[in-house]
Design an enzyme around this catalytic site. Structure first.
Site, mmCIF file in Angstrom:
data_model
loop_
_atom_site.group_PDB
_atom_site.id
_atom_site.type_symbol
_atom_site.label_atom_id
_atom_site.label_comp_id
_atom_site.label_asym_id
_atom_site.label_seq_id
_atom_site.Cartn_x
_atom_site.Cartn_y
_atom_site.Cartn_z
ATOM 1 N N ALA A 8 24.844 -1.118 -66.665
ATOM 2 C CA ALA A 8 24.906 -2.100 -65.584
ATOM 3 C C ALA A 8 23.571 -2.811 -65.343
ATOM 4 C CB ALA A 8 25.368 -1.426 -64.301
ATOM 5 N N ARG A 13 13.654 -8.287 -68.497
ATOM 6 C CA ARG A 13 12.572 -8.546 -69.455
ATOM 7 C C ARG A 13 13.047 -9.108 -70.796
ATOM 8 N NH1 ARG A 13 9.546 -3.192 -69.891
ATOM 9 N NH2 ARG A 13 11.281 -2.301 -68.733
ATOM 10 N N TYR A 98 23.236 5.850 -72.468
ATOM 11 C CA TYR A 98 22.749 4.561 -71.968
ATOM 12 C C TYR A 98 23.152 3.453 -72.957
ATOM 13 C CZ TYR A 98 19.509 6.859 -68.645
ATOM 14 O OH TYR A 98 18.954 7.575 -67.631
ATOM 15 N N GLY A 135 10.636 9.805 -66.852
ATOM 16 C CA GLY A 135 10.785 10.970 -65.995
ATOM 17 C C GLY A 135 10.272 12.187 -66.751
ATOM 18 N N ASN A 223 14.222 -2.695 -73.721
ATOM 19 C CA ASN A 223 13.996 -3.415 -72.469
ATOM 20 C C ASN A 223 13.425 -4.803 -72.714
ATOM 21 O OD1 ASN A 223 14.687 -1.331 -70.461
ATOM 22 N ND2 ASN A 223 13.044 -0.233 -71.492
ATOM 23 N N LYS A 347 35.346 -23.155 -102.522
ATOM 24 C CA LYS A 347 35.977 -22.803 -101.239
ATOM 25 C C LYS A 347 37.477 -22.691 -101.409
ATOM 26 C CE LYS A 347 38.029 -25.287 -98.591
ATOM 27 N NZ LYS A 347 38.641 -26.318 -97.737
ATOM 28 N N TYR A 383 40.339 -33.655 -99.618
ATOM 29 C CA TYR A 383 40.550 -34.074 -98.230
ATOM 30 C C TYR A 383 40.808 -35.559 -98.182
ATOM 31 C CZ TYR A 383 39.428 -34.296 -93.194
ATOM 32 O OH TYR A 383 39.454 -34.480 -91.832
#
Ligand code: UD1
Ligand code: CA
Length: 453
Positions: A8, A13, A98, A135, A223, A347, A383
């Site tokens: 979320a 950045r 994450y 952390g 980030n 093609k 074409y």
């Protein structure tokens, strides 16, 4: 097991309109890497928590096995996980991943889940030379995990701890609702931290256990564009290493990019700066020259792809030769031993065994038989300004240089087309096709002279 992927965050950045988790790594959104890894663990529930750009995220990664929970306001990782609670099976553990950590190995997650068992609270940790920003894992004298403290809330001493929380955890699910509801946001960031749950878990008799990844990059998140570029390189290095282990020869493992899956047979050689996208298969003995781009294609055994060749949604047989500077566009189907040379574009066309178009041609919407020689500068005029039409060239036709084939048109078996012919009606088998043209030789012609100024 349930798996919840937190996605979320807005990714300020990245400086981009695209939600962070949708930025591509190896051609695939970051979040899709995480979802694909999650799937290999066969979760019974797979929930993605979305917020910023939620609609775009749903659209990009939506699938029958993926459920979405909305976190309208980003109040922290604990609050994010709480949004997924109603979608979880409370009888099995929940693994939290994450959306911006794309390269975690499934085996690492498996180890963490096994270490936690049904009752434990498992934390994936890693010891970093520079733990700044993360952390920290606080342990007691006996080495048991006591709590996790965020950088911004840590004391000087705690900041000296090198073991960090990767954020990836596995938790029993039944008590989770109570633990999350009890979270407080009286911390430096005013957020409901998922990291605070570990204390509640320990207090209620769920042992905190840790597991470590085999490699540090497994836990790195994105980030910024710089981190995205770094992880892209990590991933490409890993892909190149796997190709080398499988016996592929790479001129330089640092100069190949695989944005999809590349499957190679034995004795495949790949020169520098090649890009492979989608699902590409190179059979035994294929050699790819430098600077080729090959997307969603299969190349048959012994085929040589020379420098600067582009191939997209095409199939090539065995012992063919492409390029240098050939372009195979969607629907090109080349049989064995076909040669398509420099500045030749093919093609939506089938080219039969042993046929050659070696120089400067356009073969589009065509069925070319076997043993056909297409001279330099041949154009299928497919074409008419409104619709596309097919050109059929049967076996063993010789097309002289500078020919235009005005579709729809059929050239019968064994026909010879004189150089410079405009083929505007069907040519019967075994004949010579040519346009009547007159060549003049004007005597005494004087070239215009350049004006002097
Ligand atoms: C978090 C951990 C930290 C750990 C670090 C690892 C917490 C409180 N801290 O910190 O211990 O070292 O990850 O990278 O959990 N997200 C949401 N909703 C939110 C907040 C975050 O979905 O309200 C998502 C983000 O999109 C991201 C992930 O959760 O995918 C982590 O969020 P982020 O803000 O980067 O966490 P950190 O503060 O770095
Ligand atoms: Ca944060």
């Amino acid at each position: 097991m349930n798996i919840v992927i937190l996605a979320a965050g807005m990714g300020k950045r990245m400086h981009s309109a695209l939600p962070k988790v949708l930025h591509p790594l190896a051609g695939k959104p970051l979040l899709s890497h995480v979802i694909d890894t999650a799937r290999t663990l066969s979760p019974t529930r797979l929930v993605v928590v979305v917020g910023h750009g939620g609609e775009a995220v749903r659209e990009a990664v939506g699938a029958p096995d993926v459920q979405f929970a909305l976190q309208a306001e980003q109040l922290g990782t604990g609050h994010a996980l709480a949004q997924a609670l109603p979608l979880l099976d409370t009888t099995v553990p929940t693994l939290v991943l994450y959306g911006d950590v794309p390269l975690t190995r499934a085996a690492t997650l498996r180890r963490l889940v096994d270490a936690a068992g049904r009752n434990g609270y498992g934390i994936l940790t890693v010891t970093l030379a520079d733990p700044t920003g993360y952390g920290r894992i606080v342990r007691d004298a006996a080495g048991e995990v006591v709590r996790i403290v965020e950088q911004k809330d840590a004391s000087e001493e705690e900041r000296g701890i090198a073991e960090i929380n990767t954020g990836i955890v596995v938790t029993p699910t039944a008590p989770l609702a109570g633990w999350l509801a009890a979270l407080k946001n009286d911390n430096a960031q005013g957020e409901y931290y998922l990291t605070d749950v570990v204390q509640a878990a320990i207090a209620s008799g769920h042992p905190a256990v840790t597991a470590q990844p085999a490699d540090e990059w497994e836990t790195l998140g994105v980030n910024s564009k710089q981190q995205l570029a770094e992880l892209e390189r990590v991933h490409q290095r890993n892909v190149a290493a796997a190709l080398l282990v499988a016996g592929v020869t790479l001129a330089d493992p640092a100069r190949i990019d695989v944005r999809g899956s590349l499957t190679c047979g034995r004795d495949v050689f790949i020169d520098v700066n090649c890009v492979f996208e989608g699902d590409v298969t190179l059979a035994d003995g294929v050699s790819v020259g430098p600077n080729c781009v090959i997307r969603s294609a299969s190349i048959g055994a012994g085929t040589r792809v020379d420098a600067y060749t582009h191939v997209e949604n095409a199939a090539v047989g065995a012992n063919a030769v492409l390029g240098p500077y050939a372009r195979l566009r969607p629907g090109a189907q080349l049989a064995d031993e076909v040669h398509v040379g420099n500045f030749v574009e093919v093609k939506n066309a089938n080219i039969g065994r042993g046929s050659k178009a070696n120089h400067l041609s356009y073969v589009g919407d065509a069925d070319v038989g076997a043993g056909v020689n297409i001279g330099a500068g041949t154009i299928t005029c497919n074409y008419d300004g409104a619709n596309k039409h097919r050109t059929v060239i049967e076996d063993n036709v010789f097309v002289g240089s500078g020919t235009q084939l005005v579709a729809p048109v059929r050239v019968g078996r064994g026909v010879t087309i004189a150089a410079g012919t405009t083929v505007w009606k069907d040519v019967p088998e075994g004949t010579l096709a040519l346009n009547e043209k007159t060549q003049f030789a004007k005597p005494g012609y004087v070239r215009p002279a350049k004006k002097k100024n």
